[in-house]
Design an enzyme around this catalytic site. Structure first.
Site, mmCIF file in Angstrom:
data_model
loop_
_atom_site.group_PDB
_atom_site.id
_atom_site.type_symbol
_atom_site.label_atom_id
_atom_site.label_comp_id
_atom_site.label_asym_id
_atom_site.label_seq_id
_atom_site.Cartn_x
_atom_site.Cartn_y
_atom_site.Cartn_z
ATOM 1 N N ARG A 1 52.138 15.220 25.717
ATOM 2 C CA ARG A 1 51.361 16.228 24.787
ATOM 3 C C ARG A 1 51.596 17.771 25.701
ATOM 4 O O ARG A 1 51.283 18.609 25.058
ATOM 5 C CB ARG A 1 49.963 15.902 24.918
ATOM 6 C CG ARG A 1 49.511 15.064 24.007
ATOM 7 C CD ARG A 1 48.383 14.806 23.788
ATOM 8 N NE ARG A 1 47.861 13.702 22.470
ATOM 9 C CZ ARG A 1 46.761 12.980 22.439
ATOM 10 N NH1 ARG A 1 45.466 13.351 23.332
ATOM 11 N NH2 ARG A 1 46.647 12.398 21.616
ATOM 12 N N GLU B 1 57.477 8.499 21.453
ATOM 13 C CA GLU B 1 57.264 7.715 20.221
ATOM 14 C C GLU B 1 57.781 6.625 20.030
ATOM 15 O O GLU B 1 57.177 5.459 19.438
ATOM 16 C CB GLU B 1 57.563 8.809 19.041
ATOM 17 C CG GLU B 1 56.716 10.064 19.002
ATOM 18 C CD GLU B 1 55.101 9.820 18.637
ATOM 19 O OE1 GLU B 1 55.207 8.838 18.238
ATOM 20 O OE2 GLU B 1 54.383 10.648 18.999
ATOM 21 N N TYR C 1 57.658 8.222 10.280
ATOM 22 C CA TYR C 1 56.443 8.688 11.152
ATOM 23 C C TYR C 1 57.342 9.386 12.418
ATOM 24 O O TYR C 1 56.638 10.291 12.632
ATOM 25 C CB TYR C 1 55.709 7.311 11.542
ATOM 26 C CG TYR C 1 54.882 7.928 12.657
ATOM 27 C CD1 TYR C 1 53.822 8.484 12.859
ATOM 28 C CD2 TYR C 1 55.288 7.183 13.976
ATOM 29 C CE1 TYR C 1 53.044 8.922 13.958
ATOM 30 C CE2 TYR C 1 54.797 7.360 15.134
ATOM 31 C CZ TYR C 1 53.643 8.302 15.163
ATOM 32 O OH TYR C 1 53.046 8.718 16.161
ATOM 33 N N ASP D 1 50.331 7.818 11.278
ATOM 34 C CA ASP D 1 50.355 6.364 12.000
ATOM 35 C C ASP D 1 49.292 5.460 11.610
ATOM 36 O O ASP D 1 48.434 6.028 10.556
ATOM 37 C CB ASP D 1 50.567 6.741 13.516
ATOM 38 C CG ASP D 1 49.239 7.184 14.194
ATOM 39 O OD1 ASP D 1 48.439 7.359 13.524
ATOM 40 O OD2 ASP D 1 49.034 6.954 15.216
ATOM 41 N N CYS E 1 37.298 6.907 15.263
ATOM 42 C CA CYS E 1 37.181 5.931 14.107
ATOM 43 C C CYS E 1 37.955 4.858 14.532
ATOM 44 O O CYS E 1 39.013 4.403 13.569
ATOM 45 C CB CYS E 1 37.971 6.833 12.940
ATOM 46 S SG CYS E 1 37.564 6.270 11.316
HETATM 47 FE FE1 SF4 Z 1 35.296 7.381 10.654
HETATM 48 FE FE2 SF4 Z 1 32.746 6.929 10.869
HETATM 49 FE FE3 SF4 Z 1 34.203 9.658 11.262
HETATM 50 FE FE4 SF4 Z 1 34.085 8.304 8.764
HETATM 51 S S1 SF4 Z 1 32.249 8.888 10.217
HETATM 52 S S2 SF4 Z 1 35.735 9.520 9.729
HETATM 53 S S3 SF4 Z 1 34.154 6.089 9.388
HETATM 54 S S4 SF4 Z 1 34.160 7.776 12.585
#
Ligand code: SF4
Length: 350
Positions: free
Chosen positions: A23, A35, A117, A135, A189
């Site tokens: 980075r 990559e 990608y 990705d 996430c």
């Molecule tokens: Fe992902 Fe939860 Fe953020 Fe929604 S709120 S983008 S499910 S981490």
């Protein structure tokens, strides 16, 4: 002013980004290298490989000048060896053009081993081209945040998610946005138990509002891996030489070393194995056989390998006559040969 999604994401990224060497550069060679290494490899594992490659081959000319064996040796343990072979092939091609990588994503896609990608990642991070980098992490964030129901294992997935990402990409900050959304998927996430309470884009997240984080993204079940039963015949001579076979045919381990192989569609016991023609001929010529090794198991993407090793000792002339394609190695030079992880494990256990 940035649109709200990009704004919140980039602000979050500025405070939470991991300090990763690729980075900090805009060198297309180093970004390409990172990559390719990170395809199907976690960052924690890929980092040391990246550092070793950069140390051994600081530019594309150095990588192009290496032998395939040197490249495979450094790659050992990462799996998916076609990536290493394509890396070497492409390095030679780019070196042949004076060491200059194609100047945009469309040109980069022409290189061997570079898919949509990877081309987008190099063009976005090295040249600042406004292309979305999509990705697995980005699939997950977008599927949940936008409520996209397309199966991420389907052929239509890339186009769908790429279009969704393109709508959100701010043309003035494409690299920061791409890094930020990938980082959100990698750290916040995440597949299981996403950290929604601390997420910068929680306010308008579809999955959070409807409690569908564990259902999205949608991914159809994979076929179970095919079992294969491998019995390696491991030749040794009375002076301590171990005889290795270079795999020349096309396949996952092309260019790596292993041993002569007997394969069956079910596990073979010692008596049945001893009756196989090659083993019988060697026995009748005076080779001495050790007991079968304990069973090793090795999982590949579509295969599950159940493996035994069967050591035998025979005079050099008999080994040469039976397996003229083998190479003789003596300890500690075994380590100079690139071998699959499974074979390395067996050699270390001996
Ligand atoms: Fe992902 Fe939860 Fe953020 Fe929604 S709120 S983008 S499910 S981490």
């Amino acid at each position: 002013m940035l649109p709200p999604f990009a704004d919140r994401l980039i602000r979050w990224y500025e405070h939470h980004r991991r300090d990763l060497p690729w980075r900090k550069t805009r060198d297309p060679y180093k970004i390409w290298l990172s990559e390719i290494i990170l395809q199907q490899t976690r960052v924690a594992q890929g980092l040391s490989y990246y550092q070793r490659f950069v140390e051994h081959f600081p530019d594309v000319h150095a990588l192009a000048a290496a032998t395939e064996e040197e490249v495979l040796n450094l790659w050992q343990g990462l799996g998916y060896y076609s990536r290493a072979r394509n890396l070497h092939y492409t390095a030679k091609e780019v070196a042949g053009r004076g060491g200059v990588f194609p100047p945009d994503a469309a040109g980069l896609r022409e290189l061997k081993g570079v898919g949509p990608y990877t081309a987008a990642a190099i063009a976005g991070f090295a040249y600042g081209e406004a292309v979305p980098v999509v990705d697995g992490n980005v699939y997950r964030v977008l599927a949940r945040h936008r409520g996209i129901e397309v199966d991420i294992a389907s052929p239509a997935a890339y186009r769908t998610f790429e279009a969704a990402a393109r709508c959100l990409l701010p043309p003035e900050h494409p690299a920061a946005f791409n890094q930020a959304i990938m980082e959100l998927g990698a750290r916040q996430c995440v597949p299981l138990d996403p950290k929604c309470l601390f997420c910068p884009v929680q306010d308008d997240c579809h999955a959070f509002a409807t409690g569908q984080q564990s259902r999205l993204p949608i991914k159809s079940a994979k076929k179970p891996p095919r079992p294969r039963y491998l019995h390696y015949l491991v030749p040794q001579d009375p002076d301590g030489g171990l005889w290795l076979r270079r795999r020349t045919g096309r396949g996952i381990w092309q260019g790596l070393y292993d041993f002569p192989l007997e394969e069956a569609d079910r596990p073979l016991d010692e008596a049945t194995l001893r009756d196989r023609p090659t083993v019988r001929t060697l026995r009748e010529a005076g080779a001495e056989w050790a007991a079968l090794s304990p069973r090793y198991e090795h999982i590949l993407t579509h295969q599950r390998l159940f493996v035994h090793f069967h050591d035998f000792t025979a005079p050099v002339a008999l080994i040469r006559a039976t397996f003229p394609e083998l190479t003789r190695a003596t300890p500690p030079h075994w380590d100079d040969y690139p071998v699959p992880v499974l074979i390395r494990k067996y050699l270390n256990d001996r």
